[in-house]
Design an enzyme around this catalytic site. Structure first.
Site, PDB file in Angstrom:
ATOM      1  N   GLU A 204       0.810  -1.221   0.000  1.00  0.00           N
ATOM      2  CA  GLU A 204       0.000   0.000   0.000  1.00  0.00           C
ATOM      3  C   GLU A 204       0.840   1.267   0.000  1.00  0.00           C
ATOM      4  OE1 GLU A 204      -0.862  -2.600   1.991  1.00  0.00           O
ATOM      5  OE2 GLU A 204      -2.854  -3.119   1.235  1.00  0.00           O
ATOM      6  N   HIS A 273     -10.165  -4.124  10.979  1.00  0.00           N
ATOM      7  CA  HIS A 273     -10.803  -4.060   9.665  1.00  0.00           C
ATOM      8  C   HIS A 273     -12.122  -3.305   9.685  1.00  0.00           C
ATOM      9  CE1 HIS A 273      -7.874  -7.186   8.796  1.00  0.00           C
ATOM     10  NE2 HIS A 273      -8.174  -7.108   7.523  1.00  0.00           N
TER      11      HIS A 273
END
Lengths: 471, 334
Positions: A204, A273
């Site tokens: 990322e 998450h």
């Protein structure tokens, strides 16, 4: 004695799915580990394995059937010596004719992936409200409306912009061959090829920076984060490089990049998450931030974001991906960044939300209506620029406000709106502004605790009644 | 291409044969030296604020590399960037005026020493976060490959940045997609106050691409002709579609990490020894005199001209007005 084989849940958000294909026949012996069927979820087509040994008795749900609920019996399994009891096929949802026709049928219903027991009637009402809201703004009268999922709307936006501008490309984890971790980029690789639809390694920080550099180099990257949770690894590139460079260069360096992906809690994926980044990105000068709910806004805002010369953060929502809403059939449907929309007119209290919480204020408004409270609903759609003016004008009329979001309460979007309303409409307020937010804790895993951590419609109803001094 | 040896000796490559190029090397390096000395002086007078990282001692690296570029190639670096800007052809007046925070600076006074850019000269900054320029430079290279324009991106970073994770994320993608990028690791032997030996498990930075299959070379970064020769080869490698390549430049900075660094982590003698034995400018001047390319009088004249340029830049930078208050709110969004 025959046992039932139940429709499995194959993803955290799956509530129903399609039996794409049966790989076993009635009367066939199966062993644990044998593939019984291919099941299409909202995310992917999955193989479904046998756990127990035995003989397939009756296939209850034929292949091609859509909308099969999780835990619905789909077949029976006979143990040794069972006589093959008769079982009527479930007069299920439908078996459909052609595949396309079935799909169109499915699009007509508003899919409710977060079950949470809601009256069926509400779906239609919500849709009506959404449609009415659409028709009074940017869309010319008489425009044909097509009902599609938010997922399809986002894909269509990218495809249209990629056809229009060769410098637009999509990169991210699993966006190409896998067709998107949440199927948002479905079909794009096939149409645009691997030079423009690019699978990245799991990296990322690296690919966010690479996207920024590609934007400096004259391209218009769409960088997908599988979820925004993973973008924390890339935060430095988003803030220090993407957002600030134009200013630091005295206006020389534009960064026309879109960072997009699902934001906020999905279902049962716990603290790391399940996070809402709305207020994080809304805080940063040099960024634009959008968080649509309806499919039309998802499409129109993403198209605007791709054309925007600035870095734009697009906060989508995994649960909303599967919901269907009308989208105007227009050559060029662009929604301006930075404009909220009043989606329901009302006089007693203003309810403000963005993203998935728009669904909650729609639900709350109906419950309030049943108690004689007429709520005005605002979908912020954009978080930066934040259209506080629309909220302030509404509060001047209703004199009361409840803000709703999934993010944490401190320094939240609601905190900012409360400050703006107090600053600009203080004399109009008949009650202190009320904030409904996610609870001030990391997201728990247990189903009951997760439910408690998230805002829900009854809390909104209670808050609205409180600011109306009704009990 | 991997090699532990310096890539080029004094007279290898095409550079030494060309007197005009040799003169340019010398002048460009001296401009950086004199510019940085002046910047240090202005900092001491309070005319330059914040962080100010001087390039003194490392001049041969950027001058040799920039001379190997073609029109349309791109450059990106970190915050020790004044030398890179001058070598990219940016105007010393605009650079110095940015250092003093004036409206005539390259960023209208809003970027400062660490954040300057010139789209015209294909200089993409000037980035303040250690290592952040590496994925960005890789992305510039990606855009060149996407547009098939044949351009190469020089991505400079230091031995300190070479320990940042995003550098390796970039290496992986650059090699995976065969991006036209040259990674230049300016190994000046200190990451702020921490020596390479104290910070790096693998101190041979040209090997840092090995696990990605990226070739690397170590170059004497105090020898401008060696740098130029290695640069020509590396840039050709990247331009030909073979993917990224790493050049480790062995160099040295004479001054502290920034103006506020007393540099207690090394001895005065260590610095003095490099100055006397390896100074990229003095030694190159002597070499050119020995070769008959330039005379002592030429060197003096070059210095005189450069001092005049730098003094004019300093004057411009101190006399230009500060940005107008309404500039506070411009350039946030396009």
């Amino acid at each position: 004695m025959a046992t039932q084989i139940l429709m499995p849940a194959l993803s955290p958000t799956m509530e129903e799915g399609k039996i794409a294909k049966w790989l076993v026949k009635e009367g066939q012996d199966v062993h644990s580990g044998d593939i019984l069927a291919e099941i299409e979820t909202d995310k992917a087509t999955m193989e479904f394995e046998a756990v127990d040994e035995g003989k397939i008795g009756k296939i209850l749900v034929p292949e091609g059937t859509e909308g099969v609920k999780v835990n619905q019996p789909i077949a029976t399994l006979l143990a040794d010596g069972d006589a093959g009891e008769e079982a009527e096929p479930v007069a299920a949802t439908q078996t459909g004719g052609g595949r396309e026709e079935t799909k169109r049928e499915a699009r007509k219903e508003v899919r409710e992936e977060e079950t949470r027991a809601r009256p069926a009637a509400r779906k239609a009402d919500a849709l009506e409200i959404a449609e009415a809201a659409l028709s009074d703004t940017e869309v010319p009268a008489g425009t044909e409306m097509v009902t599609i999922t938010v997922r399809e709307a986002l894909r269509d936006a990218m495809a249209e912009e990629m056809r229009r501008d060769k410098t637009v490309f999509l990169m991210g984890e699993e966006v190409a061959q896998y067709q998107g971790a949440y199927k948002v980029s479905q079909g794009l690789l096939e149409e645009f090829g691997p030079e423009r639809v690019i699978d990245t390694p799991i990296t990322e920080h690296g690919f966010a920076g690479l996207g920024v550099g590609a934007a400096f180099g004259g391209l218009r990257p769409i960088v997908e984060f599988m979820t925004w949770n993973f973008a924390m690894q890339a935060m430095d590139q988003l803030i220090n490089s993407a957002a600030k460079t134009r200013y630091m260069s005295g206006g020389q360096m534009n960064c026309p990049v879109v960072f997009r992906g699902p934001n906020g809690p999905a279902a049962r994926v716990a603290a790391q998450h399940s996070q809402d980044y709305s207020s994080w990105y809304a805080h940063v000068p040099g960024l634009k931030v959008v968080a649509p709910y309806f499919a039309a806004d998802a499409k129109g805002l993403l198209k605007s974001a791709i054309r925007d010369p600035n870095p734009v953060i697009v906060l989508e929502n995994e649960i909303v991906y599967g919901r269907s809403f009308p989208v105007p059939k227009m050559e060029e449907y662009l929604v301006p960044i930075g404009k909220a929309r009043v989606i329901r007119r009302g006089k007693d209290v203003t309810l403000v939300a963005h993203s998935i919480c728009v669904g909650l204020i729609l639900e709350a408004a109906e419950k309030l209506a049943a108690e004689g409270i007429d709520a005005e609903l605002i979908d912020l759609r954009s978080l930066r620029p934040l259209d506080a003016q629309t909220v302030i004008e509404s509060v001047k009329k209703t004199n009361r406000i409840v803000t709703v979001e999934q993010g944490w309460p401190i320094c939240s979007i609601g905190s900012e709106l409360a400050a703006q309303v107090v600053e600009h409409a203080f004399d109009y307020l008949d009650a202190p502004p009320a904030k409904i937010t996610g609870k001030d804790v990391p997201m728990p895993y247990a189903a009951n605790l997760e439910k408690l951590a998230l805002p829900h419609a009854d809390e909104i109803v209670a808050a609205a009644k409180a600011v109306c001094y009704r009990s | 291409m991997a090699s532990a040896q310096p890539a080029a000796t004094i007279d290898s490559g095409s550079s030494a044969a060309d007197p005009a190029l040799a003169r340019k090397f010398y002048s460009d390096m001296l401009l950086i030296r004199r510019f940085e000395e002046k910047a240090g002086q202005l900092y001491g007078m309070g005319l330059i604020g914040g962080f100010c990282h001087l390039y003194i001692g490392q001049e041969a690296v950027v001058v040799g590399m920039q001379a190997a570029l073609k029109e349309g190639d791109q450059v990106i670096t970190a915050y020790r960037d004044h030398g890179h800007m001058l070598a990219s052809g940016m105007n010393p007046r605009g650079v110095m005026a940015e250092l003093t925070g004036r409206e005539t600076g390259y960023s209208k006074g809003k970027g400062g020493s660490m954040h300057m850019f010139s789209r015209e000269k294909n200089f993409f900054g000037g980035h303040g976060i250690v290592g952040a320029q590496v994925p960005i430079g890789t992305g510039l290279a990606f855009s060149n490959k996407y547009k098939k324009n044949g351009a190469v991106t020089l991505t400079y970073f230091g031995d300190g940045a070479a320990n940042q994770g995003q550098v390796y994320e970039s290496f992986n993608m650059a090699q995976l997609w065969k991006l036209p990028v040259v990674y230049i690791i300016e190994n000046n032997q200190y990451a702020m106050g921490t020596s390479v030996e104290r910070s790096s498990a693998e101190t041979h930075f040209f090997r840092r691409g090995a696990s990605f299959g990226i070739p690397g070379e170590q170059v004497d970064g105090m020898d401008v002709e060696a740098v130029h020769a290695a640069g020509l080869k590396a840039i050709e490698f990247a331009r030909s579609g073979k993917g990224p390549i790493i050049l480790e430049m062995k160099t040295y900075r004479y001054r502290g990490h920034s103006m506020s660094d007393p540099a207690k982590y090394r001895t005065r003698e260590e610095v003095q020894e490099v100055r006397e034995k390896r100074d990229p400018i003095d030694h190159y001047g002597q070499r050119l005199v020995q070769r008959g390319t330039l005379s002592d009088a030429d060197l003096k004249q070059i210095d005189k001209d450069i001092r005049a340029t730098v003094n004019a830049a300093a004057e411009f930078a101190t006399e230009s007005p500060e940005p107008k208050p309404d500039e506070l709110y411009t350039d946030v969004l396009a």
